[in-house]
Enzyme design. Structure first.
Site, mmCIF file in Angstrom:
data_model
loop_
_atom_site.group_PDB
_atom_site.id
_atom_site.type_symbol
_atom_site.label_atom_id
_atom_site.label_comp_id
_atom_site.label_asym_id
_atom_site.label_seq_id
_atom_site.Cartn_x
_atom_site.Cartn_y
_atom_site.Cartn_z
ATOM 1 N N HIS A 75 -32.834 107.246 -22.315
ATOM 2 C CA HIS A 75 -33.140 108.508 -21.635
ATOM 3 C C HIS A 75 -34.212 108.360 -20.573
ATOM 4 O O HIS A 75 -34.630 109.331 -19.974
ATOM 5 C CB HIS A 75 -33.587 109.583 -22.642
ATOM 6 C CG HIS A 75 -32.688 109.727 -23.824
ATOM 7 N ND1 HIS A 75 -32.886 109.024 -24.990
ATOM 8 C CD2 HIS A 75 -31.548 110.450 -24.005
ATOM 9 C CE1 HIS A 75 -31.930 109.320 -25.863
ATOM 10 N NE2 HIS A 75 -31.100 110.181 -25.293
ATOM 11 N N ASP A 91 -43.333 67.139 -45.458
ATOM 12 C CA ASP A 91 -42.290 66.274 -46.015
ATOM 13 C C ASP A 91 -42.243 64.914 -45.341
ATOM 14 O O ASP A 91 -41.332 64.622 -44.564
ATOM 15 C CB ASP A 91 -40.931 66.977 -45.955
ATOM 16 C CG ASP A 91 -39.966 66.375 -46.974
ATOM 17 O OD1 ASP A 91 -39.939 65.132 -47.086
ATOM 18 O OD2 ASP A 91 -39.272 67.137 -47.668
ATOM 19 N N HIS A 127 -38.977 62.548 -46.517
ATOM 20 C CA HIS A 127 -37.604 62.517 -46.004
ATOM 21 C C HIS A 127 -37.453 61.661 -44.751
ATOM 22 O O HIS A 127 -36.346 61.326 -44.364
ATOM 23 C CB HIS A 127 -37.112 63.951 -45.706
ATOM 24 C CG HIS A 127 -37.499 64.450 -44.339
ATOM 25 N ND1 HIS A 127 -38.795 64.753 -43.985
ATOM 26 C CD2 HIS A 127 -36.763 64.694 -43.221
ATOM 27 C CE1 HIS A 127 -38.820 65.162 -42.725
ATOM 28 N NE2 HIS A 127 -37.606 65.138 -42.234
ATOM 29 N N HIS A 167 -33.818 60.395 -41.607
ATOM 30 C CA HIS A 167 -33.816 59.959 -40.205
ATOM 31 C C HIS A 167 -33.641 58.441 -40.072
ATOM 32 O O HIS A 167 -34.026 57.866 -39.044
ATOM 33 C CB HIS A 167 -35.115 60.391 -39.513
ATOM 34 C CG HIS A 167 -35.349 61.869 -39.521
ATOM 35 N ND1 HIS A 167 -34.497 62.774 -38.931
ATOM 36 C CD2 HIS A 167 -36.347 62.621 -40.060
ATOM 37 C CE1 HIS A 167 -34.961 64.013 -39.098
ATOM 38 N NE2 HIS A 167 -36.086 63.944 -39.795
ATOM 39 N N ASP A 213 -31.891 66.914 -39.681
ATOM 40 C CA ASP A 213 -32.537 67.839 -40.623
ATOM 41 C C ASP A 213 -31.678 69.064 -40.943
ATOM 42 O O ASP A 213 -31.736 69.592 -42.046
ATOM 43 C CB ASP A 213 -33.881 68.334 -40.054
ATOM 44 C CG ASP A 213 -34.950 67.256 -40.034
ATOM 45 O OD1 ASP A 213 -35.074 66.536 -41.038
ATOM 46 O OD2 ASP A 213 -35.661 67.156 -39.027
#
Ligand code: UNU
Ligand code: FES
Ligand code: FE
Length: 446
Positions: A103, A204, A207, A212, A360
């Site tokens: 509006h 982490d 991992h 990786h 990941d």
């Protein structure tokens, strides 16, 4: 919700899998975490001049961040006070005013309602415009990084970052001018709970060599030795892990700042040229941090990798989805070619289609959706690694874990997450300031 106390068990270092799955837990997070904590909005570099604005999110709420004529910042909810429409649809720009599509109500750079079409004829002086500005948000900055908060009772941003400031200063306030963000952000969606990437980035280290493995071999350099978790890989002497009062934390890999970059000569040279200034200003303990690689999360949902220089905001979209916004974090005063090369490498590795990002993604989704079963959702997760090999440190603030590979900062993140969920208000959280670290019983480890 029943059994909320068991969501996190600090003594056994475990979490209920409901933290990733339950709609009830998510609603409580919106109320008690996202409505009360300082959330990352951006950096001065994204709104350098008066009139500049960006739009972003605080959890699922759209937000406008706007640079005022006097250089200060204001943020407000991007939703019209007339019928609720989203007002600004641009990602960024420069504007004197924000006009609603529906509006035509007009809001100023400061969020106030300044004009209403046919106001006199339609409302007969009955509309109190001063009460109909866009809902304001607290804004504070730390070393150029801009945060927003909905809770007037929350501590100042500096108190909220707390001990983490000591660490952040090393990179955000170096003698060469600190860091800035390059945007616009890459945007993508991931089918995962927002805490899965946050906990991955907060600590982490475990991992990295496994998830990786292939990427690290391809990249070579300092981290190739981690690939596949070979028996001869270094462990205790890889680095350290840190957690602080309000759940912030990071993992450090020594001497590996630029390790994920394939083309990095300019960046290596830049760090070599500037590390002396860091040693002078901050001392050798922080020079060590400056030349190391950090994987970091700022509670609740902002993460970055210093060295790799990707910078993430994990915007939640319900318990099982997030929108990932990826900026690049670069030295403010590096030359343009060095900045661009860092940006290319950050996008190649941790951009939407990055070589390491895509490694990941599958784990993020699996760790979330595998809890859809009636048995799996009732199970627990374990974060006990390095439990007795951490404690207060003579130099480094917070709690320090013995290796880059450990779960010290996981435990710190979930300890505070549970505290926020349980606390009725910030006063209850402040009341724990002197005892928050009681769960770390090995006081004499360092
Ligand atoms: O995947 C990560 N978060 C990571 C990768 C952390 C440190 C080095 C490389
Ligand atoms: Fe915005 Fe009506 S909804 S002007
Ligand atoms: Fe990873």
């Amino acid at each position: 919700m029943n059994g909320s106390a068991a969501l996190v068990d600090n003594a056994n270092a475990s979490q209920s899998r409901r933290v990733f799955w339950d709609q009830d837990v998510y609603q409580l997070e919106l109320e008690r975490i996202f409505s009360r904590c300082w959330l990352m909005l951006g950096h001065d570099s994204l709104v350098p001049k008066p009139g500049d604005f960006i739009t972003t999110y605080m959890a699922e709420d759209r937000v406008i961040l706007s640079r005022q004529p006097d250089g200060s910042l204001k943020a407000f909810i991007n939703s019209c006070t007339h019928r609720g429409n989203q007002i600004c649809h641009a990602d960024s720009g420069s504007a004197k005013a924000f006009v609603c599509n529906y509006h035509g109500w007009v809001f100023g750079q400061d969020g106030s309602l300044v004009d209403v079409p046919m106001e006199e004829r339609c409302y007969h002086s009955d509309l109190d415009k001063s009460k109909l500005g866009l809902a304001p948000i607290r804004v504070e900055t730390y070393k150029g990084f801009i945060f927003g908060c909905h809770d007037p009772e929350a501590p100042s941003l500096e108190d909220y970052l707390g001990d983490f400031c000591w660490y952040l200063d090393t990179i955000w306030d170096g003698p060469d001018g600190g860091l800035e963000l390059l945007g616009p952000p890459l945007k993508s969606t991931l089918a995962c709970n927002w805490k899965v990437p946050t906990e991955n980035f907060v600590g982490d280290g475990y991992h990295v060599g496994w998830t990786h493995a292939a990427a690290l071999q391809m990249i070579g350099g300092e981290l190739a030795g981690l690939s596949g978790n070979r028996a001869d890989m270094p462990f205790d002497d890889l680095g350290l892990q840190f957690t602080m009062r309000h759940g912030h934390g990071f993992g450090l890999i020594d001497n590996a700042a630029t390790a994920i970059h394939v083309k990095r000569d300019g960046y290596v040279k830049y760090l070599e040229e500037t590390r002396g200034g860091i040693r002078e200003k901050f001392g050798p303990e922080r020079e060590r941090l400056y030349v190391g690689h950090w994987n970091t999360s700022i509670f609740p949902n902002c993460s970055f990798l210093y060295g790799t220089n990707t910078f993430k905001i994990w915007h939640p979209r319900g318990p099982h989805e997030i929108e990932v916004w990826t900026y690049t974090m670069v030295p403010k005063n590096a030359d343009t070619e060095t900045k661009r090369s860092i940006q290319r490498e950050a996008i190649r590795s941790f951009g939407t289609a990055g070589t390491l990002e895509s490694d990941d993604g599958e784990n993020m989704s699996s760790a979330t959706y595998n809890n859809n079963g009636i048995i799996t959702r009732k199970g627990r997760m374990n974060s006990s690694m390095g439990k007795d090999r951490e404690g207060p440190h003579p130099v480094y603030p917070g709690i320090v874990g013995v290796s880059f590979i450990g779960e010290t900062s996981y435990r710190g993140f979930y300890r505070f997450w549970q505290e926020m969920l349980d606390a009725p208000d910030w006063a209850a959280i402040r009341a724990n300031d002197d005892t928050w670290d009681a769960m770390w019983t090995n006081r004499n480890f360092w």
